[in-house]
Design a protein around this motif. Structure first.
Motif, PDB file in Angstrom:
ATOM      1  N   LYS A  37      12.419  44.501  37.185  1.00  0.00           N
ATOM      2  CA  LYS A  37      11.417  43.438  37.316  1.00  0.00           C
ATOM      3  C   LYS A  37      11.753  42.515  38.488  1.00  0.00           C
ATOM      4  CE  LYS A  37       9.380  41.950  33.623  1.00  0.00           C
ATOM      5  NZ  LYS A  37       9.036  41.318  32.356  1.00  0.00           N
ATOM      6  N   GLU A  38      13.029  42.166  38.635  1.00  0.00           N
ATOM      7  CA  GLU A  38      13.457  41.314  39.748  1.00  0.00           C
ATOM      8  C   GLU A  38      13.248  42.016  41.090  1.00  0.00           C
ATOM      9  OE1 GLU A  38      14.217  38.066  39.650  1.00  0.00           O
ATOM     10  OE2 GLU A  38      13.616  38.300  37.561  1.00  0.00           O
ATOM     11  N   HIS A  39      13.572  43.288  41.138  1.00  0.00           N
ATOM     12  CA  HIS A  39      13.365  44.043  42.378  1.00  0.00           C
ATOM     13  C   HIS A  39      11.873  44.136  42.709  1.00  0.00           C
ATOM     14  CE1 HIS A  39      17.432  45.053  43.286  1.00  0.00           C
ATOM     15  NE2 HIS A  39      17.609  45.789  42.196  1.00  0.00           N
ATOM     16  N   CYS A  40      11.043  44.308  41.708  1.00  0.00           N
ATOM     17  CA  CYS A  40       9.592  44.366  41.944  1.00  0.00           C
ATOM     18  C   CYS A  40       9.109  43.048  42.558  1.00  0.00           C
ATOM     19  CB  CYS A  40       8.844  44.659  40.649  1.00  0.00           C
ATOM     20  SG  CYS A  40       8.952  46.387  40.124  1.00  0.00           S
ATOM     21  N   LYS A  41       9.596  41.937  42.020  1.00  0.00           N
ATOM     22  CA  LYS A  41       9.230  40.623  42.582  1.00  0.00           C
ATOM     23  C   LYS A  41       9.648  40.527  44.043  1.00  0.00           C
ATOM     24  CE  LYS A  41       9.519  37.894  38.350  1.00  0.00           C
ATOM     25  NZ  LYS A  41      10.310  36.879  37.625  1.00  0.00           N
ATOM     26  N   SER A  42      10.867  40.976  44.329  1.00  0.00           N
ATOM     27  CA  SER A  42      11.389  40.824  45.695  1.00  0.00           C
ATOM     28  C   SER A  42      10.663  41.700  46.717  1.00  0.00           C
ATOM     29  CB  SER A  42      12.898  41.098  45.733  1.00  0.00           C
ATOM     30  OG  SER A  42      13.173  42.464  45.569  1.00  0.00           O
ATOM     31  N   VAL A  43      10.064  42.817  46.268  1.00  0.00           N
ATOM     32  CA  VAL A  43       9.343  43.683  47.207  1.00  0.00           C
ATOM     33  C   VAL A  43       7.824  43.515  47.094  1.00  0.00           C
ATOM     34  CG1 VAL A  43      11.211  45.381  47.306  1.00  0.00           C
ATOM     35  CG2 VAL A  43       9.319  45.738  45.703  1.00  0.00           C
ATOM     36  N   GLY A  44       7.381  42.579  46.239  1.00  0.00           N
ATOM     37  CA  GLY A  44       5.950  42.342  46.090  1.00  0.00           C
ATOM     38  C   GLY A  44       5.206  43.430  45.337  1.00  0.00           C
ATOM     39  N   ARG A  45       5.866  44.061  44.407  1.00  0.00           N
ATOM     40  CA  ARG A  45       5.280  45.162  43.625  1.00  0.00           C
ATOM     41  C   ARG A  45       4.945  44.681  42.230  1.00  0.00           C
ATOM     42  NH1 ARG A  45       6.374  50.961  42.962  1.00  0.00           N
ATOM     43  NH2 ARG A  45       4.728  51.655  41.560  1.00  0.00           N
ATOM     44  N   ASP A  46       3.801  45.124  41.710  1.00  0.00           N
ATOM     45  CA  ASP A  46       3.414  44.827  40.334  1.00  0.00           C
ATOM     46  C   ASP A  46       4.291  45.655  39.390  1.00  0.00           C
ATOM     47  OD1 ASP A  46       2.221  44.321  37.895  1.00  0.00           O
ATOM     48  OD2 ASP A  46       0.331  45.325  38.390  1.00  0.00           O
ATOM     49  N   TYR A  47       5.151  44.982  38.661  1.00  0.00           N
ATOM     50  CA  TYR A  47       6.064  45.639  37.707  1.00  0.00           C
ATOM     51  C   TYR A  47       5.294  46.522  36.729  1.00  0.00           C
ATOM     52  CZ  TYR A  47       9.180  45.840  33.615  1.00  0.00           C
ATOM     53  OH  TYR A  47       9.926  46.250  32.538  1.00  0.00           O
ATOM     54  N   ASP A  48       4.137  46.062  36.288  1.00  0.00           N
ATOM     55  CA  ASP A  48       3.349  46.808  35.302  1.00  0.00           C
ATOM     56  C   ASP A  48       2.713  48.070  35.870  1.00  0.00           C
ATOM     57  OD1 ASP A  48       3.962  45.056  33.220  1.00  0.00           O
ATOM     58  OD2 ASP A  48       2.333  43.699  33.796  1.00  0.00           O
ATOM     59  N   SER A  49       2.767  48.248  37.180  1.00  0.00           N
ATOM     60  CA  SER A  49       2.198  49.464  37.773  1.00  0.00           C
ATOM     61  C   SER A  49       3.155  50.650  37.670  1.00  0.00           C
ATOM     62  CB  SER A  49       1.831  49.226  39.245  1.00  0.00           C
ATOM     63  OG  SER A  49       3.003  49.094  40.040  1.00  0.00           O
TER      64      SER A  49
END
Length: 133
Positions: free
Chosen positions: A36-48
């Motif tokens: 989840k933290e990595h998704c935030k840092s790369v601008g990715r929707d975690y739920d995708s």
């Protein structure tokens, strides 16, 4: 070349459509938190990202029988590490453990059933576990 959980999960956050995890409920929670933290840092929707887990499931009417069967299958693995790859116990125990994985963020659970009782285990799992979800 870098390897390890941090590096792998960064790649998952950037590129993956799905992520298949191994581990206990605690391990799954930790890995998904990092993801989840990595998704935030790369601008990715975690739920995708589809989150799946592969695990061995042993079900028996008697919890002690299931525990002994698990110990036979996993002789070389210390008992405290068995929950990293397996769920075992009564139908109720297995349901509870799967529900905990679902609550942790697992969307699909891929099962490997007791090879010595595969057809019986499949019948029990389909009738008494899958139907509850």
């Amino acid at each position: 070349m870098k390897f390890g959980l941090q590096h792998t999960l960064k790649i998952v956050a950037k590129y993956a459509d799905a992520f298949n995890l191994f581990g206990s409920v605690e391990t799954v929670k930790r890995k998904l938190s990092v993801l989840k933290e990595h998704c935030k840092s790369v601008g990715r929707d975690y739920d995708s990202i589809l989150k799946t887990k592969l695990g061995l499931v042993l079900i028996d009417k008697d919890k002690e029988v299931a525990k002994k069967r698990m110990q036979q299958i996993s002789k070389a693995i210390p008992e405290e590490q068995i929950t990293e790859f397996a769920i075992y116990g009564t139908r109720e125990d297995v349901l509870r453990q799967i529900k905990l994985l679902e609550d942790a963020g697992i969307q699909y659970f891929i099962v490997d059933l007791d090879p010595a009782r595969e057809l019986e285990a499949l019948e029990i799992f389909s009738q008494d576990v899958i139907r509850k979800f």
